[in-house]
Design a protein around this motif. Structure first.
Motif, PDB file in Angstrom:
ATOM      1  N   ALA A  34      -7.932  -3.172   4.325  1.00 44.64           N
ATOM      2  CA  ALA A  34      -7.608  -1.947   5.061  1.00 44.64           C
ATOM      3  C   ALA A  34      -7.835  -0.732   4.170  1.00 44.64           C
ATOM      4  N   LYS A  35      -8.237   0.367   4.775  1.00 46.22           N
ATOM      5  CA  LYS A  35      -8.565   1.579   4.017  1.00 46.22           C
ATOM      6  C   LYS A  35      -7.394   2.039   3.151  1.00 46.22           C
ATOM      7  N   ARG A  36      -6.171   1.987   3.652  1.00 48.57           N
ATOM      8  CA  ARG A  36      -5.022   2.451   2.881  1.00 48.57           C
ATOM      9  C   ARG A  36      -4.743   1.573   1.670  1.00 48.57           C
ATOM     10  N   VAL A  37      -5.110   0.295   1.764  1.00 53.18           N
ATOM     11  CA  VAL A  37      -4.969  -0.602   0.609  1.00 53.18           C
ATOM     12  C   VAL A  37      -6.046  -0.288  -0.421  1.00 53.18           C
ATOM     13  N   ALA A  38      -7.292  -0.122   0.044  1.00 53.59           N
ATOM     14  CA  ALA A  38      -8.391   0.196  -0.876  1.00 53.59           C
ATOM     15  C   ALA A  38      -8.125   1.514  -1.598  1.00 53.59           C
ATOM     16  N   GLU A  39      -7.643   2.522  -0.861  1.00 45.66           N
ATOM     17  CA  GLU A  39      -7.344   3.811  -1.493  1.00 45.66           C
ATOM     18  C   GLU A  39      -6.149   3.711  -2.441  1.00 45.66           C
ATOM     19  N   THR A  40      -5.172   2.883  -2.114  1.00 49.25           N
ATOM     20  CA  THR A  40      -4.044   2.653  -3.028  1.00 49.25           C
ATOM     21  C   THR A  40      -4.567   2.090  -4.338  1.00 49.25           C
ATOM     22  N   LEU A  41      -5.429   1.100  -4.248  1.00 48.86           N
ATOM     23  CA  LEU A  41      -5.973   0.485  -5.470  1.00 48.86           C
ATOM     24  C   LEU A  41      -6.813   1.477  -6.269  1.00 48.86           C
ATOM     25  N   HIS A  78       0.844  -1.199   0.000  1.00 50.80           N
ATOM     26  CA  HIS A  78       0.000   0.000   0.000  1.00 50.80           C
ATOM     27  C   HIS A  78       0.878   1.246   0.000  1.00 50.80           C
ATOM     28  N   ALA A  79       0.333   2.347  -0.493  1.00 50.25           N
ATOM     29  CA  ALA A  79       1.054   3.613  -0.538  1.00 50.25           C
ATOM     30  C   ALA A  79       1.090   4.239   0.857  1.00 50.25           C
ATOM     31  N   LYS A  80       1.832   5.325   0.961  1.00 54.68           N
ATOM     32  CA  LYS A  80       2.052   6.003   2.246  1.00 54.68           C
ATOM     33  C   LYS A  80       0.734   6.506   2.828  1.00 54.68           C
ATOM     34  N   SER A  81       0.504   6.138   4.073  1.00 54.11           N
ATOM     35  CA  SER A  81      -0.731   6.551   4.737  1.00 54.11           C
ATOM     36  C   SER A  81      -0.458   7.652   5.740  1.00 54.11           C
ATOM     37  N   GLY A  82      -1.530   8.325   6.117  1.00 48.75           N
ATOM     38  CA  GLY A  82      -1.428   9.362   7.122  1.00 48.75           C
ATOM     39  C   GLY A  82      -1.243   8.742   8.490  1.00 48.75           C
ATOM     40  N   ASP A  83      -0.523   9.422   9.332  1.00 52.50           N
ATOM     41  CA  ASP A  83      -0.302   8.927  10.690  1.00 52.50           C
ATOM     42  C   ASP A  83      -0.474  10.094  11.658  1.00 52.50           C
ATOM     43  N   ASP A  84      -1.590  10.792  11.488  1.00 50.32           N
ATOM     44  CA  ASP A  84      -1.811  12.009  12.273  1.00 50.32           C
ATOM     45  C   ASP A  84      -2.676  11.789  13.512  1.00 50.32           C
ATOM     46  N   GLY A  85      -2.990  10.545  13.806  1.00 50.11           N
ATOM     47  CA  GLY A  85      -3.800  10.250  14.976  1.00 50.11           C
ATOM     48  C   GLY A  85      -5.267  10.573  14.825  1.00 50.11           C
ATOM     49  N   SER A  86      -5.714  10.856  13.596  1.00 53.74           N
ATOM     50  CA  SER A  86      -7.105  11.252  13.385  1.00 53.74           C
ATOM     51  C   SER A  86      -8.071  10.066  13.344  1.00 53.74           C
ATOM     52  N   VAL A  87      -7.554   8.849  13.284  1.00 54.02           N
ATOM     53  CA  VAL A  87      -8.431   7.675  13.282  1.00 54.02           C
ATOM     54  C   VAL A  87      -8.089   6.792  14.478  1.00 54.02           C
ATOM     55  N   ALA A  88      -9.090   6.106  14.976  1.00 58.65           N
ATOM     56  CA  ALA A  88      -8.905   5.292  16.169  1.00 58.65           C
ATOM     57  C   ALA A  88      -8.213   3.962  15.874  1.00 58.65           C
ATOM     58  N   ARG A  89      -8.456   3.413  14.684  1.00 58.25           N
ATOM     59  CA  ARG A  89      -7.899   2.094  14.358  1.00 58.25           C
ATOM     60  C   ARG A  89      -6.879   2.201  13.225  1.00 58.25           C
TER      61      ARG A  89
END
Length: 180
Positions: A56-63, A9-20
């Protein structure tokens, strides 16, 4: 001959804005890297009989981003067991693929993807692409392997040839070394 392409997957955000962790979205650089990979896949006429992906959301958004630049729908089969899967679990998923499927795109996470490549592809020479993977398998990187087998359950440790390893920085220098 079977061909397996692994896409992290591409680079995801890590800003603490999501719980999981599962729900982390891509960041802007990740979206750009995924589109670069999609353009590369289109330019090199990469085709897949099956796409298996972590949900995972970051995988779906990568695709989604890859598809937008690739120019074709990839129609992934979402497999919960691929979320943060280790190499053993990824290999089990691969072994379940139907024999008639010749090419698979598997989209997921590290360290499992990196470990799977290192497990399936023997080191051929100093400085080969496998050595680059030993150093780092960055986000949005693509590794393609070929196996001289008739069925996916015949894929074994050391039985693959690394056909290509492409990192975002190979496609766009601005996505280079600080892009993880």
């Amino acid at each position: 001959m079977k061909r397996l392409t692994l896409l992290r997957h591409a680079k995801s955000g890590d800003d603490g804005s999501v719980a999981r962790d599962f729900d982390r979205p891509l960041n802007a650089k990740g979206r750009r890297a995924a589109r670069a990979v999609g353009r590369y896949m289109r330019a090199h006429a990469l085709r897949f009989d099956a796409v298996i992906a972590s949900p995972a959301k970051r995988v779906a958004e990568t695709l989604q981003e890859v598809e937008s630049a690739y120019g074709a729908a990839l129609a992934p089969q979402w497999d919960q067991t691929l979320y943060l899967a280790a190499a053993d679990e990824l290999l089990e998923a691969l072994h379940r693929a139907p024999a008639e499927v010749e090419t698979i795109l598997l989209v997921g996470h590290n360290p499992g993807l990196e470990q799977l490549v290192l497990r399936l592809v023997p080191r051929r020479a100093e400085g080969d692409a496998r050595g680059e993977i030993e150093i780092k398998y960055p986000t949005a990187s693509l590794a393609e392997m070929a196996f001289a087998v008739d069925r996916w359950d015949q894929v074994t440790d050391g039985g693959g040839d690394l056909v290509r390893f492409v990192r975002p920085r190979d496609l766009d220098p601005e996505l280079g070394p600080d892009y993880t």
